[in-house]
Design an enzyme around this catalytic site. Structure first.
Site, PDB file in Angstrom:
ATOM      1  N   VAL A 127     -27.559 -17.895 -12.848  1.00  0.00           N
ATOM      2  CA  VAL A 127     -26.111 -17.375 -13.282  1.00  0.00           C
ATOM      3  C   VAL A 127     -26.322 -17.958 -14.823  1.00  0.00           C
ATOM      4  O   VAL A 127     -25.545 -17.258 -15.674  1.00  0.00           O
ATOM      5  CB  VAL A 127     -24.894 -18.088 -12.840  1.00  0.00           C
ATOM      6  CG1 VAL A 127     -24.892 -17.597 -11.427  1.00  0.00           C
ATOM      7  CG2 VAL A 127     -25.352 -19.720 -12.754  1.00  0.00           C
ATOM      8  N   TYR A 129     -21.989 -33.580 -16.051  1.00  0.00           N
ATOM      9  CA  TYR A 129     -21.297 -33.058 -14.955  1.00  0.00           C
ATOM     10  C   TYR A 129     -19.759 -32.928 -15.532  1.00  0.00           C
ATOM     11  O   TYR A 129     -19.113 -32.030 -15.101  1.00  0.00           O
ATOM     12  CB  TYR A 129     -21.667 -33.628 -13.646  1.00  0.00           C
ATOM     13  CG  TYR A 129     -21.018 -33.010 -12.528  1.00  0.00           C
ATOM     14  CD1 TYR A 129     -21.605 -31.780 -12.164  1.00  0.00           C
ATOM     15  CD2 TYR A 129     -19.955 -33.584 -11.583  1.00  0.00           C
ATOM     16  CE1 TYR A 129     -21.048 -31.224 -11.038  1.00  0.00           C
ATOM     17  CE2 TYR A 129     -19.656 -32.849 -10.550  1.00  0.00           C
ATOM     18  CZ  TYR A 129     -19.923 -31.681 -10.138  1.00  0.00           C
ATOM     19  OH  TYR A 129     -19.493 -31.093  -8.805  1.00  0.00           O
ATOM     20  N   VAL A 130     -19.144 -34.185 -15.564  1.00  0.00           N
ATOM     21  CA  VAL A 130     -17.651 -34.053 -15.764  1.00  0.00           C
ATOM     22  C   VAL A 130     -17.124 -33.113 -16.992  1.00  0.00           C
ATOM     23  O   VAL A 130     -16.257 -32.392 -16.950  1.00  0.00           O
ATOM     24  CB  VAL A 130     -17.285 -35.522 -15.921  1.00  0.00           C
ATOM     25  CG1 VAL A 130     -15.768 -35.454 -16.566  1.00  0.00           C
ATOM     26  CG2 VAL A 130     -17.374 -36.673 -14.783  1.00  0.00           C
ATOM     27  N   LYS A 153     -17.305 -29.627 -15.740  1.00  0.00           N
ATOM     28  CA  LYS A 153     -16.449 -29.196 -14.921  1.00  0.00           C
ATOM     29  C   LYS A 153     -14.960 -29.122 -15.688  1.00  0.00           C
ATOM     30  O   LYS A 153     -14.091 -28.453 -15.252  1.00  0.00           O
ATOM     31  CB  LYS A 153     -16.363 -30.254 -13.782  1.00  0.00           C
ATOM     32  CG  LYS A 153     -17.528 -29.927 -12.807  1.00  0.00           C
ATOM     33  CD  LYS A 153     -17.430 -28.492 -12.360  1.00  0.00           C
ATOM     34  CE  LYS A 153     -18.600 -28.433 -11.163  1.00  0.00           C
ATOM     35  NZ  LYS A 153     -18.619 -27.062 -10.767  1.00  0.00           N
ATOM     36  N   ASN A 168     -19.378 -20.403  -7.982  1.00  0.00           N
ATOM     37  CA  ASN A 168     -19.655 -21.748  -7.284  1.00  0.00           C
ATOM     38  C   ASN A 168     -20.835 -22.412  -7.482  1.00  0.00           C
ATOM     39  O   ASN A 168     -20.999 -23.428  -7.405  1.00  0.00           O
ATOM     40  CB  ASN A 168     -19.563 -21.215  -5.730  1.00  0.00           C
ATOM     41  CG  ASN A 168     -20.207 -22.179  -4.815  1.00  0.00           C
ATOM     42  OD1 ASN A 168     -19.282 -23.363  -4.594  1.00  0.00           O
ATOM     43  ND2 ASN A 168     -21.265 -22.047  -4.323  1.00  0.00           N
ATOM     44  N   SER A 188     -14.328 -29.421  -9.756  1.00  0.00           N
ATOM     45  CA  SER A 188     -14.395 -30.866  -9.060  1.00  0.00           C
ATOM     46  C   SER A 188     -13.161 -31.785  -9.512  1.00  0.00           C
ATOM     47  O   SER A 188     -13.109 -31.453 -10.511  1.00  0.00           O
ATOM     48  CB  SER A 188     -15.997 -31.442  -9.494  1.00  0.00           C
ATOM     49  OG  SER A 188     -15.812 -32.899  -8.912  1.00  0.00           O
ATOM     50  N   GLY A 211     -24.111 -19.224  -5.980  1.00  0.00           N
ATOM     51  CA  GLY A 211     -24.426 -20.550  -5.210  1.00  0.00           C
ATOM     52  C   GLY A 211     -24.129 -20.141  -3.800  1.00  0.00           C
ATOM     53  O   GLY A 211     -24.034 -21.157  -2.984  1.00  0.00           O
TER      54      GLY A 211
HETATM   55  N1  LIG Z   1     -20.661 -31.434  -2.972  1.00  0.00           N
HETATM   56  C1  LIG Z   1     -19.632 -31.977  -3.431  1.00  0.00           C
HETATM   57  O1  LIG Z   1     -19.144 -33.124  -3.050  1.00  0.00           O
HETATM   58  C2  LIG Z   1     -18.796 -31.227  -4.329  1.00  0.00           C
HETATM   59  C3  LIG Z   1     -17.660 -31.712  -4.843  1.00  0.00           C
HETATM   60  C4  LIG Z   1     -16.792 -31.198  -5.915  1.00  0.00           C
HETATM   61  C5  LIG Z   1     -17.264 -30.075  -6.231  1.00  0.00           C
HETATM   62  N2  LIG Z   1     -18.437 -29.571  -5.902  1.00  0.00           N
HETATM   63  C6  LIG Z   1     -18.928 -28.093  -6.437  1.00  0.00           C
HETATM   64  O2  LIG Z   1     -19.267 -27.311  -5.390  1.00  0.00           O
HETATM   65  C7  LIG Z   1     -19.886 -26.256  -5.601  1.00  0.00           C
HETATM   66  C8  LIG Z   1     -20.990 -26.200  -4.343  1.00  0.00           C
HETATM   67  O3  LIG Z   1     -21.609 -27.241  -4.229  1.00  0.00           O
HETATM   68  P1  LIG Z   1     -22.441 -27.673  -2.990  1.00  0.00           P
HETATM   69  O4  LIG Z   1     -21.856 -28.781  -2.373  1.00  0.00           O
HETATM   70  O5  LIG Z   1     -22.228 -26.406  -1.934  1.00  0.00           O
HETATM   71  O6  LIG Z   1     -23.984 -27.676  -3.281  1.00  0.00           O
HETATM   72  P2  LIG Z   1     -25.305 -26.910  -2.876  1.00  0.00           P
HETATM   73  O7  LIG Z   1     -26.406 -27.772  -3.583  1.00  0.00           O
HETATM   74  O8  LIG Z   1     -25.462 -26.805  -1.428  1.00  0.00           O
HETATM   75  O9  LIG Z   1     -25.151 -25.365  -3.449  1.00  0.00           O
HETATM   76  C9  LIG Z   1     -25.322 -24.967  -4.865  1.00  0.00           C
HETATM   77  C10 LIG Z   1     -25.786 -23.708  -4.839  1.00  0.00           C
HETATM   78  O10 LIG Z   1     -26.082 -23.376  -6.252  1.00  0.00           O
HETATM   79  C11 LIG Z   1     -27.172 -22.691  -6.210  1.00  0.00           C
HETATM   80  N3  LIG Z   1     -27.529 -22.667  -7.879  1.00  0.00           N
HETATM   81  C12 LIG Z   1     -27.787 -23.866  -8.406  1.00  0.00           C
HETATM   82  N4  LIG Z   1     -28.066 -23.373  -9.810  1.00  0.00           N
HETATM   83  C13 LIG Z   1     -28.015 -22.026  -9.944  1.00  0.00           C
HETATM   84  C14 LIG Z   1     -28.185 -20.973 -10.895  1.00  0.00           C
HETATM   85  N5  LIG Z   1     -28.489 -21.363 -11.972  1.00  0.00           N
HETATM   86  N6  LIG Z   1     -28.077 -19.639 -10.501  1.00  0.00           N
HETATM   87  C15 LIG Z   1     -27.677 -19.400  -9.229  1.00  0.00           C
HETATM   88  N7  LIG Z   1     -27.638 -20.365  -8.228  1.00  0.00           N
HETATM   89  C16 LIG Z   1     -27.711 -21.554  -8.516  1.00  0.00           C
HETATM   90  C17 LIG Z   1     -28.166 -23.522  -5.599  1.00  0.00           C
HETATM   91  O11 LIG Z   1     -29.405 -23.008  -5.576  1.00  0.00           O
HETATM   92  C18 LIG Z   1     -27.428 -24.067  -4.325  1.00  0.00           C
HETATM   93  O12 LIG Z   1     -27.687 -22.822  -3.320  1.00  0.00           O
HETATM   94  C19 LIG Z   1     -20.598 -26.854  -7.015  1.00  0.00           C
HETATM   95  O13 LIG Z   1     -19.905 -25.908  -8.177  1.00  0.00           O
HETATM   96  C20 LIG Z   1     -20.203 -28.185  -7.091  1.00  0.00           C
HETATM   97  O14 LIG Z   1     -20.099 -28.595  -8.293  1.00  0.00           O
HETATM   98  C21 LIG Z   1     -19.197 -30.093  -4.805  1.00  0.00           C
END
Ligand SMILES: NC(=O)c1ccc[n+]([C@@H]2O[C@H](COP(=O)([O-])OP(=O)(O)OC[C@H]3O[C@@H](n4cnc5c(N)ncnc54)[C@H](O)[C@@H]3O)[C@@H](O)[C@H]2O)c1
Length: 264
Positions: free
Chosen positions: A59, A145-146, A149, A82, A134, A5
């Site tokens: 992934v 989602y929950v 995680k 990630n 998360s 990611g």
């Molecule tokens: N944004 C929030 O509020 C938040 C809060 C808690 C946790 N998170 C966690 O943080 C992490 C990143 O989130 P973000 O906010 O940067 O989101 P984002 O959407 O900006 O980034 C996620 C990335 O993962 C990639 N992705 C999705 N599925 C994929 C796959 N099957 N194979 C390879 N790549 C894949 C997407 O292309 C994207 O670039 C995640 O694990 C998310 O659960 C985010």
């Protein structure tokens, strides 16, 4: 270090910080163009000779993960799991396809990559895994989602016990809400601002998390200072992990859109 990611908001910040700290970063993302963009940005800030690689990988796909790890790197010291998807549907609207997708990307992906890299770590004498979870794993919210995680924390603890004897530490960083495409990407500007403001009130520190907060915690867990930390969940949520996520239906006399589930 392989950052899945890596083309996203958090992943990009992680790649930038780790590259600045001297890591050889492999930006791995399902969106190859996004990975390339991050690699270009990171590369522009680095001294000549520093390397940033990219790999397009889904992934959730076992073959794709194999290509990512073996063909492109040969050696790997750390894995940051990630990449994730989120489906915000509540129980009665959630489809089996959405449920399976969340489990495939958010749980099966980290399992597959860990399994793929472990033989390398046996030869190399150790390694590091940081999973990006998360705060919802303690706070609740939308089921797919929950659950994914929370399962990631289970995987963290399982792998910490199984891989500890070969010198691998395994931890999870659990962020609170961040303003990224993941949360506000599909919202109108006013709705995004309202969600951000509402989420800011949950933390005793009065703000939402920034991607740099999360990148810093990941860099710490990958550093020598965290050499004896394993099986841990490090919340980067300004205390918001202590607050439950509750779906509050609007009272009948008030007309307003359905309350957000505060999914992150
Ligand atoms: N944004 C929030 O509020 C938040 C809060 C808690 C946790 N998170 C966690 O943080 C992490 C990143 O989130 P973000 O906010 O940067 O989101 P984002 O959407 O900006 O980034 C996620 C990335 O993962 C990639 N992705 C999705 N599925 C994929 C796959 N099957 N194979 C390879 N790549 C894949 C997407 O292309 C994207 O670039 C995640 O694990 C998310 O659960 C985010």
């Amino acid at each position: 270090v392989l950052v899945t990611g890596g083309g996203g908001a958090v992943g990009g910040a992680v790649c930038r910080l780790l590259a600045a700290e001297g890591w050889h970063v492999v930006v791995a993302d399902r969106r190859g163009d996004a990975a390339e963009r991050v690699a270009e940005q990171v590369g522009a800030t680095l001294p000549p000779g520093a390397i940033v690689d990219t790999v397009q990988v889904d992934v959730a796909d076992p073959d794709s993960g194999r290509v990512a790890v073996v063909a492109r790197t040969g050696r790997i010291d750390a894995l940051v799991n990630n990449a994730a998807v989120q489906h915000r549907a509540g129980l009665e609207e959630l489809t089996v396809a959405q449920w399976d997708d969340a489990m495939a990307v958010n749980v099966r992906g980290p399992f597959l990559l860990a399994r793929e890299i472990t033989p390398l770590w046996r030869r190399q004498g150790g390694g590091r895994i940081v999973n990006v979870g998360s705060r919802v794993w303690t706070a609740g919210g939308p089921p797919a989602y929950v659950t994914s995680k929370a399962a990631l924390v289970g995987l963290t603890r399982s792998l910490a016990t199984e891989l500890g004897p070969i010198g691998v530490t395994v931890n999870t960083v659990a962020p609170g809400f961040m303003d990224t495409p993941f949360t506000t990407g599909r919202l109108a500007a006013a709705d995004a601002a309202a969600l951000r403001a509402q989420q800011s009130t949950i933390s005793p520190l009065g703000r939402v998390a920034d991607v740099a907060d999360v990148a810093g915690a990941i860099a710490f867990l990958l550093s020598e200072r965290a050499a004896f930390v394993t099986g841990e969940v490090l919340h980067v949520a300004g205390g918001a992990q202590m607050a439950p996520i509750v779906r509050t239906p609007a009272p009948p006399s008030v007309t307003r859109p359905p309350a957000t589930t505060g999914a992150p």
